[in-house]
Scaffold this motif. Structure first.
Motif, PDB file in Angstrom:
ATOM      1  N   GLU A  76       9.135   1.350  -2.547  1.00 25.98           N
ATOM      2  CA  GLU A  76       8.672   1.082  -1.204  1.00 25.98           C
ATOM      3  C   GLU A  76       7.223   1.493  -0.804  1.00 25.98           C
ATOM      4  O   GLU A  76       6.609   0.949  -0.002  1.00 25.98           O
ATOM      5  N   ALA A  77       7.020   2.791  -1.246  1.00 30.15           N
ATOM      6  CA  ALA A  77       5.549   3.392  -1.167  1.00 30.15           C
ATOM      7  C   ALA A  77       4.591   2.586  -1.850  1.00 30.15           C
ATOM      8  O   ALA A  77       3.465   2.393  -1.352  1.00 30.15           O
ATOM      9  N   ALA A  78       4.673   2.090  -3.191  1.00 27.17           N
ATOM     10  CA  ALA A  78       3.722   1.360  -3.647  1.00 27.17           C
ATOM     11  C   ALA A  78       3.568   0.001  -2.795  1.00 27.17           C
ATOM     12  O   ALA A  78       2.617  -0.444  -2.677  1.00 27.17           O
ATOM     13  N   GLY A  79       4.804  -0.609  -2.265  1.00 29.77           N
ATOM     14  CA  GLY A  79       4.524  -2.014  -1.682  1.00 29.77           C
ATOM     15  C   GLY A  79       3.798  -1.742  -0.328  1.00 29.77           C
ATOM     16  O   GLY A  79       2.994  -2.471   0.154  1.00 29.77           O
ATOM     17  N   THR A  80       4.129  -0.541   0.244  1.00 29.01           N
ATOM     18  CA  THR A  80       3.148  -0.161   1.583  1.00 29.01           C
ATOM     19  C   THR A  80       1.972   0.084   1.204  1.00 29.01           C
ATOM     20  O   THR A  80       0.850  -0.356   1.976  1.00 29.01           O
ATOM     21  N   VAL A  81       1.549   0.554   0.121  1.00 26.69           N
ATOM     22  CA  VAL A  81       0.099   0.979  -0.165  1.00 26.69           C
ATOM     23  C   VAL A  81      -0.560  -0.683  -0.338  1.00 26.69           C
ATOM     24  O   VAL A  81      -1.598  -0.683   0.058  1.00 26.69           O
ATOM     25  N   LEU A  82      -0.081  -1.388  -1.031  1.00 29.55           N
ATOM     26  CA  LEU A  82      -0.184  -2.754  -1.337  1.00 29.55           C
ATOM     27  C   LEU A  82      -0.677  -3.515  -0.257  1.00 29.55           C
ATOM     28  O   LEU A  82      -1.657  -4.083  -0.066  1.00 29.55           O
ATOM     29  N   ALA A  83       0.527  -3.475   0.699  1.00 24.06           N
ATOM     30  CA  ALA A  83       0.192  -4.162   1.839  1.00 24.06           C
ATOM     31  C   ALA A  83      -0.802  -3.843   2.685  1.00 24.06           C
ATOM     32  O   ALA A  83      -1.499  -4.479   3.390  1.00 24.06           O
ATOM     33  N   GLY A  84      -0.841  -2.244   3.042  1.00 26.13           N
ATOM     34  CA  GLY A  84      -2.019  -1.878   3.640  1.00 26.13           C
ATOM     35  C   GLY A  84      -3.210  -2.189   3.088  1.00 26.13           C
ATOM     36  O   GLY A  84      -4.331  -2.417   3.945  1.00 26.13           O
ATOM     37  N   GLY A  85      -3.438  -2.128   1.910  1.00 31.02           N
ATOM     38  CA  GLY A  85      -4.779  -2.329   1.327  1.00 31.02           C
ATOM     39  C   GLY A  85      -5.113  -3.848   1.396  1.00 31.02           C
ATOM     40  O   GLY A  85      -6.163  -4.190   1.793  1.00 31.02           O
ATOM     41  N   LEU A  86      -4.049  -4.755   1.408  1.00 32.79           N
ATOM     42  CA  LEU A  86      -4.532  -6.124   1.595  1.00 32.79           C
ATOM     43  C   LEU A  86      -4.804  -6.352   3.098  1.00 32.79           C
ATOM     44  O   LEU A  86      -5.755  -7.140   3.459  1.00 32.79           O
ATOM     45  N   SER A  87      -4.290  -5.648   4.023  1.00 30.92           N
ATOM     46  CA  SER A  87      -4.782  -6.143   5.426  1.00 30.92           C
ATOM     47  C   SER A  87      -5.908  -5.494   5.737  1.00 30.92           C
ATOM     48  O   SER A  87      -6.839  -5.978   6.488  1.00 30.92           O
ATOM     49  N   LEU A  88      -6.539  -4.241   5.048  1.00 29.37           N
ATOM     50  CA  LEU A  88      -8.054  -4.088   5.158  1.00 29.37           C
ATOM     51  C   LEU A  88      -8.844  -5.242   4.527  1.00 29.37           C
ATOM     52  O   LEU A  88     -10.082  -5.163   4.850  1.00 29.37           O
ATOM     53  N   LEU A  89      -8.469  -5.701   3.610  1.00 29.17           N
ATOM     54  CA  LEU A  89      -9.157  -7.158   3.080  1.00 29.17           C
ATOM     55  C   LEU A  89      -9.081  -8.139   3.957  1.00 29.17           C
ATOM     56  O   LEU A  89      -9.799  -9.460   3.903  1.00 29.17           O
ATOM     57  N   GLY A  90      -8.146  -8.119   4.963  1.00 33.01           N
ATOM     58  CA  GLY A  90      -7.950  -9.393   5.808  1.00 33.01           C
ATOM     59  C   GLY A  90      -7.023 -10.508   5.228  1.00 33.01           C
ATOM     60  O   GLY A  90      -7.006 -11.484   5.467  1.00 33.01           O
ATOM     61  N   ILE A  91      -6.082  -9.948   4.187  1.00 36.07           N
ATOM     62  CA  ILE A  91      -5.408 -10.668   3.226  1.00 36.07           C
ATOM     63  C   ILE A  91      -3.712 -10.169   3.869  1.00 36.07           C
ATOM     64  O   ILE A  91      -3.279  -9.112   4.023  1.00 36.07           O
ATOM     65  N   ASP A  92      -2.879 -11.272   3.927  1.00 34.39           N
ATOM     66  CA  ASP A  92      -1.581 -11.208   4.313  1.00 34.39           C
ATOM     67  C   ASP A  92      -0.846 -10.809   3.345  1.00 34.39           C
ATOM     68  O   ASP A  92      -1.300 -11.173   1.851  1.00 34.39           O
ATOM     69  N   ALA A  93       0.374  -9.932   3.315  1.00 32.38           N
ATOM     70  CA  ALA A  93       0.969  -9.558   2.241  1.00 32.38           C
ATOM     71  C   ALA A  93       2.520  -9.920   2.556  1.00 32.38           C
ATOM     72  O   ALA A  93       3.272  -9.424   3.318  1.00 32.38           O
TER      73      ALA A  93
END
Length: 371
Positions: free
Chosen positions: A350-367
Motif C-alpha cells: 500500500e505504501a509503495a502504491g501511495t508513493v507511485l500515485a503521489g509521484g505521478l500526480s506531481l508529474l500531472g499523470i493519473d494513477a
C-alpha cells in the motif's frame, strides 16, 4: 528511521569521534545516505568516511572503522559493514521499515511534501513550446510540493489544447502554492526569497550525418502518455514520440509504474474481501524497496531544486520495479490464513502504491486503480 534521521545519526557519530579526539575534522553540514550501490549491502550506505579522510589525514577505511563503532551504539542500527575504499553500509532494525510505512500511510500522497510554506517565491519563464510548457507545469508542481509559491510566465501564446488535452494550467503569472491561488491572500512576511528560472529543455546537438526525426505532435497520445513522453527524458535528451507509451507491456516504463500501482490497489480490495487489513511490520527481503521509499522525499526535493521532473519519473520506475517482486506474496494462498506477515506485506505494498500515485500526480499523470 528515515534517510534524514539517518543522516543526522551519521553526523552525530562524526561529532562524537571529534569530541573524543579520534578525528580532527570539521563536522560537515550534511551526510549523504543512499541505497547501497554494487558491492554494498544493508539498507543504506554513506561515503562520509571518504569525504573526511583527507582532512583527518587518515585512510578512509580507518575513518570508517572509527565511525562504525559509534553508529552501532544506536539501537536502531543493527549492523554496519565497511566495504570498498571505505563505504559504510548500514542495516536498520525491522521496526524502522514499519515506522516508514506507517508514515507514508499517514501522510498519503503528500508523503515527501513540505509540512509548511518555505518562504520562497519562484517565477518560471518558458517559451510557448509544448515540451517547455509541460516541463514548466511539472516543475511548478514539484516546487509547490516543497512549499514554494510559484508563478509561470509564457514567452508567447500557448495553444489552448495544451490545457484541455495536456492538463497544463495556462493562467499566465498567477501566484500559486500547492494549487492555492495566492493573488488575493495576504502573504505579508511569508516570502523571504525569490528566484527567476527559465525552463526550456533543449536536446544536445547530434552529428550532421545522423538523421534527426522531425518533431511530432504529442497531443494524439492523450494527457498521461504525452506528459510522460515529454517529462521522462532528461532535458538534454530527445523525446520519443509516439514511442511505445500507449503499449501495455513491460517495455513501457509508464505502464510498469501504473500497473504496479493498480496491483497494490487490487491487493487492498482482495484483502478486504478476505477480511484482513494492512498493518505495518517487518517484511523480509525488501531492503531495496524500503530504501527507495525512504529516499522519496529526497528525490522530490532534488527534482524541485534542480528543476528536473525526469529525476522523479526515473525514480518512480525504479520503485515500481522493486515493488513487483513483493506483490505475489501479499495474499495468503489456498487454505492459508492471513498472518502478521501478510498484513505487513500488504501495508508495504500500500505504501509503495501511495508513493507511485503521489509521484505521478506531481508529474500531472493519473494513477488509475484499475488497468
Amino acid at each position: 528511521m528515515t534517510p534524514v534521521e539517518l543522516s543526522r545519526t551519521v553526523l552525530h557519530a562524526v561529532r562524537r569521534a571529534v569530541d573524543d579526539g579520534e578525528l580532527s575534522v570539521t563536522v560537515p553540514e550534511r551526510a549523504v545516505v543512499t541505497p547501497p550501490g554494487p558491492g554494498g549491502c544493508g539498507d543504506y550506505a554513506t561515503n562520509i568516511a571518504l569525504q573526511l579522510a583527507r582532512a583527518a589525514e587518515q585512510p578512509p577505511r580507518r575513518v570508517a572503522e572509527i565511525l562504525r563503532g559509534r553508529l552501532l551504539d544506536d539501537h536502531r542500527i543493527t549492523d554496519v559493514v565497511v566495504t570498498g575504499a571505505g563505504f559504510l553500509n548500514l542495516s536498520l532494525e525491522s521496526a524502522a521499515s514499519a515506522a516508514l510505512v506507517d508514515e507514508i500511510r499517514r501522510r498519503g500522497r503528500r508523503y515527501g511534501h513540505a509540512a509548511r510554506p518555505s518562504g520562497n517565491s519562484v517565477e518560471l519563464r518558458c517559451p510557448a513550446e509544448v515540451r517547455a510548457v509541460v516541463a514548466a507545469d511539472a516543475v511548478a508542481r514539484l516546487l509547490r510540493s516543497q512549499g514554494d509559491s510559484v508563478r509561470v510566465r509564457y514567452d508567447g501564446r500557448p495553444a489552448p489544447e495544451w490545457e484541455s488535452v495536456l492538463g497544463v494550467d495556462l493562467r499566465d503569472g498567477v501566484d500559486l502554492r500547492d494549487g492555492v491561488d495566492l493573488s488575493e491572500v495576504d502573504s505579508e512576511g511569508t516570502d523571504t526569497d525569490s528566484a527567476d528560472v527559465t525552463i526550456r529543455p533543449v536536446p544536445v546537438p547530434v552529428p550532421l550525418l545522423v538523421p534527426v526525426p522531425a518533431p511530432t505532435n504529442p497531443l494524439p497520445l492523450g494527457r498521461d502518455a504525452a506528459r510522460w513522453a515529454l517529462l521522462h527524458p532528461a532535458a538534454h535528451d530527445r523525446p520519443r514520440i509516439p514511442g511505445d507509451h500507449l503499449i501495455q507491456r513491460e517495455t513501457n516504463p509508464l505502464f510498469r509504474v501504473r500497473y504496479a500501482h493498480a496491483r497494490t490497489r487490487a491487493l487492498l480490495r482482495n484483502a478486504a474481501d478476505l477480511g484482513f487489513d494492512p498493518e505495518p511490520g517487518p517484511v523480509s527481503r525488501t531492503e531495496e524497496l524500503v530504501a527507495l521509499l525512504g529516499d522519496h522525499p529526497r528525490i522530490l526535493t532534488a527534482a524541485a531544486t534542480h528543476h528536473t521532473p525526469d529525476r522523479l519519473a526515473r525514480h518512480l520506475v525504479t520503485v515500481a520495479d522493486a515493488t513487483s517482486p513483493l506483490l505475489p506474496a501479499v495474499l495468503p494462498l489456498g487454505e492459508e490464513k492471513p498472518s502478521a506477515a501478510h498484513r505487513a506485506r500488504l501495508a508495504l505494498a500500500e505504501a509503495a502504491g501511495t508513493v507511485l500515485a503521489g509521484g505521478l500526480s506531481l508529474l500531472g499523470i493519473d494513477a488509475p486503480d484499475h488497468l
